[in-house]
Design an enzyme around this catalytic site. Structure first.
Site, mmCIF file in Angstrom:
data_model
loop_
_atom_site.group_PDB
_atom_site.id
_atom_site.type_symbol
_atom_site.label_atom_id
_atom_site.label_comp_id
_atom_site.label_asym_id
_atom_site.label_seq_id
_atom_site.Cartn_x
_atom_site.Cartn_y
_atom_site.Cartn_z
ATOM 1 C CE LYS A 1 9.029 -24.427 5.195
ATOM 2 N NZ LYS A 1 8.997 -22.968 5.016
ATOM 3 C CB THR B 1 11.215 -15.088 1.015
ATOM 4 O OG1 THR B 1 11.860 -16.343 1.239
ATOM 5 C CG2 THR B 1 11.477 -14.172 2.197
ATOM 6 C CG HIS C 1 14.503 -15.690 10.992
ATOM 7 N ND1 HIS C 1 14.282 -15.046 9.797
ATOM 8 C CD2 HIS C 1 15.583 -15.093 11.535
ATOM 9 C CE1 HIS C 1 15.187 -14.105 9.622
ATOM 10 N NE2 HIS C 1 15.997 -14.111 10.673
ATOM 11 C CE LYS D 1 13.127 -15.394 -2.712
ATOM 12 N NZ LYS D 1 13.646 -16.531 -1.903
ATOM 13 C CE LYS E 1 5.997 -22.954 0.273
ATOM 14 N NZ LYS E 1 6.250 -21.572 0.664
ATOM 15 N NE ARG E 2 15.085 -28.029 3.886
ATOM 16 C CZ ARG E 2 16.266 -28.037 4.483
ATOM 17 N NH1 ARG E 2 17.225 -27.244 4.073
ATOM 18 N NH2 ARG E 2 16.490 -28.868 5.482
#
Ligand code: 26V
Length: 814
Positions: free
Chosen positions: A558, A660, A364, A664, A552-553
């Site tokens: 990110k 993900t 992952h 969504k 998100k985290r």
């Protein structure tokens, strides 16, 4: 597809059963019960129905010739289950009516449910979607995980800062679980390995002494859509193996010492580790990993003997598949070997063949700092017998390594399990598995080309891609009732079972009435979210603004920092040029940072500080607002996705394995503003480039740039003093220091490391893309059409599709 007979025949029958359950549970007339009591009783009633079905159907408890898949994962981020199970059972309307007849509001009961945080983020939620999909697809698929006493911390925001609060999710009890003490497994840590030999010279080893812990399973039924099957998630909790109280200590009044055996054992399942702060090296984490592996495998073997007493061990892989999600269950290979050889008496080669045919592995992440390693000494001391197996697997791997390939020494060094005093868990996982997969096409290519390249060269047939997916039941059906109803009114509800049917919506690309109804649904969802934001943060946001969402985290790659730099630059531009009016936008950001990850926490503080300035500045706050939603979790995520217009997916290309939330948000009609990273690539391919907004450096450009070594962040900053240059200065010049000070650490890491995550490098391209995208919102028709392209093409990202691919390509199911 077969719909089961409904578990409740009609509202009256439901109400009758429910009332009995509720009054028996609480010991009061149903009218005197609290909403929490009413929720607990309803959840228990559904759980009991599901357990009953599990017991009587083609389940794990019954002898079955169907292959059983065990999904080993240290995280399952289930989210609230009640609404989801009512949908899956097809009884939502019946229950709502039955409750209404009793004067009870179903929505109020649904709101009572907690949100167990037994996962960090995407990985844990993926595991939960997979459980949902395995049950929906009629696969005998069982989760194996850990029942943490405390889940991931709850996040509060104080003076802009993240404050962590313990998540006591078991506080009110968890009505979905059933404890099964009769299925407990004893697990030994430490002690020493003793060699035994009989008169014939046969020898064997046992592990003696040390600490014996009892792993006790708690089972949660997993209800598949349409009631096709009920599976189960088994979560292990650690307890002391014996209640041998230290009586001397007790009699001497030292109660803490007397009860130490209990706390030592219970500590193992006390708390979930945050995954992204480099928590390796904590011995408790290693104990968690071994406990759930050893207990899970023991219970599988027990079940196999019951199911297939005559089949023999060679057929084990025909009836059992063990999927290891990330490297946390990497010990499965060595432990299965230990069980087959030490306990069942198989010889090494037979056991090895069985083991590798049984186990498969998903990677992952490609971040080097995230690859799990344990010091050999720690490992050996805690798990002396298991270590001998790891050592032997490694020895045989080294021995059989081909010496006739180029650079074989280097390749062996890269792929060996034991190296430099460490056990490398990814290598252990790959070597013990017949299948290795990445979670998006680009990610799998990077695994093959870089991270696991030497393994790939040795055994290319092991490698495959399984692009992640999400449950359409939860993330469209439960989350977005108004859009779901609209879709169902046009194409029927077949999309719940087969999300590819969403493509039928392509018939409405030019249907003004449908597109308007879609917009009306979006607005309704924005009003719903605005209400929640006001309650949680006191910030008033306008449902008629664009909702630009990044949830998100928090992690440097990110690039939430890039997002807030964009907001700062819009703010700066508005102050400089009063004629500049951006499209009215609400920037919504949410997510947790690991408690030890100070950089990420500083970015959260920056976002809240920028929010505080902008939201209170009347020169701009009619146009832009910033809302940081505290405590991102499955439950509030379900309010956020349906309200989004723009989906921010802005990671540095090559770093986000899949993502993900991108799926969504797509399924809920948001347009992706993103880099070509992870599954964004496939989203853009499927929905069409023209229906997303792609920007920024691509993987090959970044690689070439790094190879040339000619990127200098300071040059970019100096060349644009009023744009990115100003944002960088504002980290330390007091502009946003009002809440709780300046942001020197962000400044130092950003400029001191030559912009490692390429925030500055991608800034101009990002801001321009945002500007173009938001400007295009003025043409509502075109926007709606693009949104619909996203919804209609999102079926591919159903986790049902992902699971079918795992089933056929990896698990050998047909
Ligand atoms: C772990 C660590 C540990 C040490 C320091 C940095 C770091 C950074 C990230 C991680 C996460 C590793 C595993 C993980 O959660 N991966 C996520 O899995 C999701 C489901 O496949 C996927 O959508 C995300 O892109 C991926 O980051």
């Amino acid at each position: 597809m077969r719909m089961i007979d409904h578990i409740f025949e009609n509202p009256e029958a439901f109400a009758h059963e429910y009332r009995a359950t509720l009054e028996a549970l609480v010991g009061k007339d149903f009218r005197d019960c609290s909403a929490q009591d009413q929720y607990q009783a309803l959840a228990q009633l559904i759980a009991r129905k599901a357990n009953r079905e599990f017991a009587t159907s083609d389940s794990e408890n019954k002898k079955s010739d169907k292959k059983k898949i065990y999904y080993f994962c240290l995280e399952f981020l289930l989210g609230p289950l009640l609404d989801n199970y009512l949908l899956n059972y097809g009884v939502r309307d019946t229950v709502k009516q039955g409750l209404a007849d009793m004067g009870i509001d179903l929505e109020e009961l649904i709101a009572q449910e907690g949100d167990p945080g037994l996962g960090n983020g995407g990985l844990g939620r993926l595991a939960a979607c997979f459980l949902d999909s395995m049950a929906a697809e009629g696969i005998l698929g069982f989760g194996n995980g850990m029942r943490y006493h405390y889940g991931l911390f709850k996040q509060k925001i104080v003076d802009g800062r993240q404050v962590e609060v313990t998540d006591n999710w078991l506080d009110k009890g968890y009505p979905w679980e059933t404890k099964h003490p009769e299925s407990s497994v004893l697990v030994r840590f430490g002690g020493e390995v003793v060699r035994h030999e009989d008169e014939q010279g046969h020898y064997w080893f046992t592990q003696e002494g040390g600490e014996l812990v009892k792993a006790v399973p708690y089972d949660v039924p997993i209800v598949g859509y349409g009631g096709k099957s009920v599976n189960r998630l088994r979560l292990w909790s650690a307890e002391p193996a014996h209640e041998d109280f230290d009586l001397d200590a007790f009699n001497a009044g030292d109660y803490a010492k007397a009860a130490k055996f209990r706390t030592d054992a219970e500590a193992i399942s006390e708390i979930l580790y945050p995954n992204d702060a480099g928590e390796h090296g904590r011995i408790l984490r290693l104990k968690q990993e071994y406990l759930f592996v050893a207990a899970g495998l023991a219970s599988i073997i027990r079940n196999y003997k019951y199911d297939h007493a005559d089949a023999g061990w060679e057929r084990f892989p025909d009836f059992v598949g063990i999927h290891t999600n990330d490297t946390h269950p990497a010990m499965c290979g060595a432990e299965l070997m230990r069980l087959l050889v030490d306990e069942e008496g198989l010889d090494w080669d037979a056991a090895w063949d069985i083991t590798t045919r049984t186990i498969s592995y998903t990677n992952h992440t490609v971040l080097p700092e995230a690859l799990e390693k344990w010091p050999i000494e720690t490992f050996r001391r805690l798990l002396p017998r298991l270590y001998m197996y790891v050592d032997e697997i490694n020895r045989r791997y080294v021995e059989s390594f081909p010496r006739d390939i180029d650079n074989w020494q280097e390749k062996l060094r890269n792929t060996a399990i034991l190296w430099d005093g460490q056990v490398r868990m990814a290598n252990l996982s790959v070597i013990c598995s017949h299948s290795v997969n990445g979670v998006a096409a680009l990610h799998t290519e990077i695994l093959k080309r870089e991270t696991l390249h030497d393994f790939y060269e040795l055994a290319p047939e092991k490698f495959n891609n399984k692009t992640n997916g999400i449950s359409p039941r939860r993330f469209l059906g439960n989350s977005n009732p108004s859009l779901s109803a609209l879709i169902t009114s046009k194409i029927g509800n077949g999309w719940l079972a087969d999300a590819d049917e969403l493509s039928k919506l392509s018939a409405y690309y030019d249907d003004a009435e449908f597109l308007d109804a879609m917009s009306a649904s979006k607005r309704e969802n924005k009003v719903r979210l605005a209400k929640y934001v006001l309650e949680q943060t006191g910030v008033e946001i306008d449902p008629d603004s664009i909702f630009d969402v990044q949830v998100k985290r928090f992690h440097a790659y990110k690039r939430q920092l890039l997002n807030i730099f964009k907001v700062m630059s819009i703010y700066n531009r508005m102050l400089d040029d009063p004629s500049y009016k951006p499209h009215k936008t609400t920037f919504i950001i949410s997510g947790k940072a690991a408690s030890a990850y100070t950089f990420a926490k500083e970015v959260i503080r920056l976002i809240n500080s920028v929010a505080d300035v902008i939201n209170n500045d009347e020169r701009v706050n009619d146009y832009i607002k910033v809302a940081f939603i505290p405590n991102f979790a499955v439950s509030n995520a379900q309010l956020i996705y349906p309200a989004a217009d723009i989906s921010e997916q802005i990671s540095t290309a090559g770093k986000e394995a899949s993502g993900t939330s991108n799926m969504k948000l797509m399924m809920n009609g948001a347009i992706t503003l993103g880099t070509l990273d992870g599954a964004n690539v496939e989203i853009a391919e499927l929905a069409g480039m023209e229906n997303e907004k792609i920007f920024g450096l691509k993987v090959d450009q970044i690689e070439a740039m790094r190879a040339r070594g000619d990127y200098f962040a300071w040059d970019v900053v100096n060349a644009d003093p009023n744009g990115i240059g100003r944002c960088v200065r504002q980290l330390t010049d007091g502009t946003f220091a009002g809440l709780s000070g300046n942001f020197n650490q962000i400044y130092d890491e950003l400029m001191g490391n030559n912009d490692y995550d390429l925030v500055i490098a991608d800034f101009a391209s990002y801001v321009q893309a945002w500007e173009e995208l938001t400007t295009s919102y003025d043409d509502q028709r075109s926007w709606q059409r693009r949104a619909l392209h996203n919804i209609a093409n999102s079926g591919h990202f159903s986790s049902d599709r992902t699971i079918r691919e795992y089933a056929t390509d990896i698990w050998g199911l047909n």
